[in-house]
Design a protein around this motif. Structure first.
Motif, short mmCIF file in Angstrom:
data_model
loop_
_atom_site.label_atom_id
_atom_site.label_comp_id
_atom_site.label_asym_id
_atom_site.label_seq_id
_atom_site.Cartn_x
_atom_site.Cartn_y
_atom_site.Cartn_z
N PHE A 37 -24.86 24.26 -1.94
CA PHE A 37 -25.44 23.92 -0.65
C PHE A 37 -26.83 24.54 -0.53
O PHE A 37 -27.20 25.45 -1.26
CB PHE A 37 -24.56 24.40 0.51
N ARG A 38 -27.59 24.03 0.43
CA ARG A 38 -28.88 24.62 0.81
C ARG A 38 -29.00 24.51 2.33
O ARG A 38 -28.65 23.49 2.91
CB ARG A 38 -30.03 23.89 0.14
N ALA A 39 -29.47 25.59 2.97
CA ALA A 39 -29.58 25.58 4.43
C ALA A 39 -30.86 26.28 4.86
O ALA A 39 -31.31 27.23 4.22
CB ALA A 39 -28.37 26.27 5.06
N THR A 40 -31.45 25.80 5.94
CA THR A 40 -32.67 26.36 6.50
C THR A 40 -32.42 26.78 7.94
O THR A 40 -31.92 25.98 8.74
CB THR A 40 -33.81 25.32 6.47
N TYR A 41 -32.76 28.04 8.25
CA TYR A 41 -32.56 28.59 9.58
C TYR A 41 -33.89 29.05 10.16
O TYR A 41 -34.75 29.57 9.44
CB TYR A 41 -31.62 29.81 9.54
#
Length: 433
Positions: A411-415
């Motif tokens: 997965f990849r996530a941006t916060y």
């Protein structure tokens, strides 16, 4: 004036089509999808109060509306636990693959991010054959504030293919990439309602969701009540259930499904409302906004959104036509820069906080999750405007944000580094799209 000129220029370039009417009730007949809805909403760590509608004919559009109701979280340390609430409209375009088919989803999402912090705002997601993606909606006015304003959520299948356009407050905010064709021989399904994780740590006031669907004749209908299944995976509060482990849920509308009302009480210390002005608001309407945009009377639209948004498609001149062709329809909701997300946090979020939170959210061991060395700019579509962000990724097996007994590779996530808000996430092969 610059905004007004930009809007008028966009309006001048749009073509007109036939206005779409709204019919009071569905012309088709099906049966309530009780068994499939019940099975799909029985995950062990997620709790639902949903209404599942199967109109009995192919659905090429879904529309819903509700207010931004305040959600109260416990002011305690719940690290290691995901605590969140969402009110979603979910469209399953093709159910021939059985349970847990691909879907598109749009709604309002709130998450507890720390002992005393939380985020709040709209977002949309899709699950494909080999992964999924979630995107925060940063366009528009007031969507990230629990001020009881009305907002609208819409999914429309594209005329030239099998993908779906996503609209928020009647403006396009995205397009799917992994959906399957709407089948000719079987009906698809739409669900609406409340999803909760960590019910013992939050309280949700009553949310009144109103929903319609578009048939192949490009007319909007309400589903017949007899074709709607009502599912609550916690007991009802007035039927033996006790707080904080119960839902209130009620379907109203007589012969046709008009409204699904849900809430969830919290523990005793959460029974009071959060410190916010919860009176419904009417947004300002300034000279910078044109009187008519793409055939839509903007004053009439503003009034309708404030008073009766579920009627706007039939009462606001030009709106149904504009929305069906995925034009810019709501001038007041246009923004050239993302709005700050609702959060009590004012300083930069620590990398370790994001590290731990992402590991829990995606079900991946902490040591298999990497965080970029410092907050930087996002390269993910509109979120380049969102200010400094943390990017988190892993190649380990993950359930993504779906959590229904499926796993994917990585997965990849941006916060947001200033508000904690999840701006974008993908898992499995959807990260390559």
């Amino acid at each position: 004036m610059r905004l007004k000129r930009r809007l008028l220029a966009l309006a001048a370039s749009m073509a007109s089509v036939v206005v779409l009417p709204l019919s009071a009730a569905s012309p088709a007949s099906a049966a309530p999808p009780t068994e499939s809805c019940n099975i799909e909403h029985q995950a062990r760590i997620i709790f639902w109060a949903v209404a599942c509608a199967e109109p009995g004919e192919p659905v090429i559009g879904a529309f819903a509306t509700w207010r931004n109701e305040p959600i109260t979280f416990a002011q305690t340390d719940t690290s290691g636990t995901t605590v969140q609430a969402a009110n979603y409209l979910t469209m399953m375009p093709n159910r021939e693959g059985g349970l847990f088919s691909n879907y598109v989803q749009i709604g309002l999402f709130a998450e507890k991010t720390g002992a005393t912090t939380s985020t709040y705002g709209p977002r949309w997601s899709e699950l494909g054959e080999n992964g999924g993606v979630t995107r925060a909606i940063t366009q528009g006015a007031g969507g990230n504030t629990p001020d009881r304003t009305n907002h609208t959520y819409m999914l429309l299948r594209q005329d030239g293919g099998d993908q779906w356009d996503v609209l928020y407050d009647f403006n396009k905010v995205g397009t799917t990439t992994g959906q399957l064709p709407v089948p000719r021989g079987s009906a698809n399904r739409l669900d609406i309602g409340l999803e909760v994780m960590g019910p013992q740590h939050l309280s949700i006031p009553r949310i009144d969701s109103r929903v319609q669907y578009m048939a192949e004749n490009k007319t909007w209908y309400r589903t017949a009540t007899e074709d709607v299944a009502q599912i609550t995976s916690l007991p009802k509060c007035n039927d033996g259930g006790t707080a904080p482990y119960c839902f209130t849920a009620q379907l109203t509308g007589g012969a046709s499904f008009e409204q699904w009302s849900t809430s969830k009480p919290g523990p005793t210390q959460l029974q009071t409302s959060p410190p916010t002005d919860t009176a419904p608001k009417n947004r300002s309407f300034t000279d910078a906004v044109p009187k008519v945009l793409n055939g839509v009377n903007q004053a009439a639209l503003r009034h309708c959104l404030a008073e009766a948004p579920d009627t706007c498609l039939s009462t606001v001149p030009g709106l149904a036509r504009c929305a069906r062709t995925v034009q810019l329809c709501n001038a007041a909701a246009v923004s050239t820069a993302s709005r700050p997300a609702f959060s009590q946090r004012s300083s930069t979020v620590a990398a370790e906080d994001i590290h731990q939170r992402a590991a829990v959210s995606f079900g991946v061991p902490v040591h298999k999750v990497q965080v970029n060395s410092g907050p930087g700019r996002s390269a993910t579509d509109v979120h380049a405007e969102a200010g400094p962000v943390w990017t988190v990724e892993s190649s380990a097996a993950t359930h993504g944000l779906e959590r229904r007994d499926r796993t994917f590779d990585g997965f990849r996530a941006t916060y947001s580094a200033s508000t904690d808000r999840l701006l974008h996430a993908c898992w499995g092969q959807m990260c390559a799209r």
